[in-house]
Design a protein around this motif. Sequence first.
Motif, PDB file in Angstrom:
ATOM      1  N   ASP A  88      -1.554   2.375  -7.554  1.00 38.24           N
ATOM      2  CA  ASP A  88      -0.771   1.374  -6.845  1.00 38.24           C
ATOM      3  C   ASP A  88      -1.350   1.226  -5.442  1.00 38.24           C
ATOM      4  OD1 ASP A  88       1.097  -0.275  -5.671  1.00 38.24           O
ATOM      5  OD2 ASP A  88       2.827   1.002  -6.136  1.00 38.24           O
ATOM      6  N   LEU A  89      -1.896   0.056  -5.148  1.00 38.90           N
ATOM      7  CA  LEU A  89      -2.523  -0.184  -3.849  1.00 38.90           C
ATOM      8  C   LEU A  89      -1.534  -0.556  -2.746  1.00 38.90           C
ATOM      9  CD1 LEU A  89      -5.653  -2.180  -5.050  1.00 38.90           C
ATOM     10  CD2 LEU A  89      -5.615   0.132  -4.102  1.00 38.90           C
ATOM     11  N   ARG A  90      -0.297  -0.864  -3.106  1.00 38.01           N
ATOM     12  CA  ARG A  90       0.657  -1.340  -2.094  1.00 38.01           C
ATOM     13  C   ARG A  90       0.826  -0.400  -0.908  1.00 38.01           C
ATOM     14  NH1 ARG A  90       5.116  -3.118  -6.389  1.00 38.01           N
ATOM     15  NH2 ARG A  90       4.408  -1.107  -7.114  1.00 38.01           N
ATOM     16  N   PRO A  91       0.895   0.920  -1.110  1.00 36.86           N
ATOM     17  CA  PRO A  91       1.095   1.793   0.052  1.00 36.86           C
ATOM     18  C   PRO A  91      -0.089   1.840   1.024  1.00 36.86           C
ATOM     19  CG  PRO A  91       1.695   2.935  -1.978  1.00 36.86           C
ATOM     20  CD  PRO A  91       1.011   1.662  -2.371  1.00 36.86           C
ATOM     21  N   VAL A  92      -1.274   1.411   0.589  1.00 37.28           N
ATOM     22  CA  VAL A  92      -2.449   1.521   1.464  1.00 37.28           C
ATOM     23  C   VAL A  92      -2.905   0.169   2.014  1.00 37.28           C
ATOM     24  CG1 VAL A  92      -3.208   3.625   0.325  1.00 37.28           C
ATOM     25  CG2 VAL A  92      -4.129   1.427  -0.438  1.00 37.28           C
TER      26      VAL A  92
ATOM     27  N   ARG B 158      -9.314   5.486  -3.614  1.00 36.80           N
ATOM     28  CA  ARG B 158      -9.188   6.898  -3.243  1.00 36.80           C
ATOM     29  C   ARG B 158      -8.095   7.120  -2.210  1.00 36.80           C
ATOM     30  NH1 ARG B 158     -15.100   9.319  -2.498  1.00 36.80           N
ATOM     31  NH2 ARG B 158     -15.329   9.851  -4.674  1.00 36.80           N
ATOM     32  N   LYS B 159      -7.927   6.162  -1.332  1.00 40.95           N
ATOM     33  CA  LYS B 159      -6.860   6.259  -0.331  1.00 40.95           C
ATOM     34  C   LYS B 159      -5.497   6.252  -1.026  1.00 40.95           C
ATOM     35  CE  LYS B 159      -5.330   4.208   4.003  1.00 40.95           C
ATOM     36  NZ  LYS B 159      -5.426   3.089   4.924  1.00 40.95           N
ATOM     37  N   ALA B 160      -5.395   5.484  -2.101  1.00 41.21           N
ATOM     38  CA  ALA B 160      -4.144   5.398  -2.856  1.00 41.21           C
ATOM     39  C   ALA B 160      -3.981   6.553  -3.831  1.00 41.21           C
ATOM     40  CB  ALA B 160      -4.084   4.069  -3.612  1.00 41.21           C
TER      41      ALA B 160
END
Length: 123
Positions: free
Chosen positions: A21-25, A63-65
């Motif tokens: 899920d990319l939303r948090p990053v 990777r950030k997510a």
Amino acid sequence: MVVERKPKLDPIVKVNGKTVDLRPVLPMTMGDQKTLHKTGLNLRKSADWEPAEQANFVLYFLRKAEAGITEDDVDTLTVGQVMQVLAMINATSEEDTKPYVGFLERPTSSPVPTGGPETTLSG
């Protein structure tokens, strides 16, 4: 009249059996830009990126997510999935900057208050 339909950008990406899920990053931050710049990625020339540069950019955000994502995982993505992730990052960054469009075109100085009847200076 021809109506162009833009595909709905999905912040949920399936990567080699993992759901990310990319939303948090998102949107991209100044810290992201600085980190990517240090890797040698030229963000101003993103339209000219080679596939390896696109993969590195996508890998950074995946990777950030989800810390466990590897370069091999990114290599399993289709070109369409990579384009989807790139478009998602771009779209959220553009949405984030919309209130500031024109900011740099504003005058850099304001008229100096003269202290005349229409101006009240308080100290």
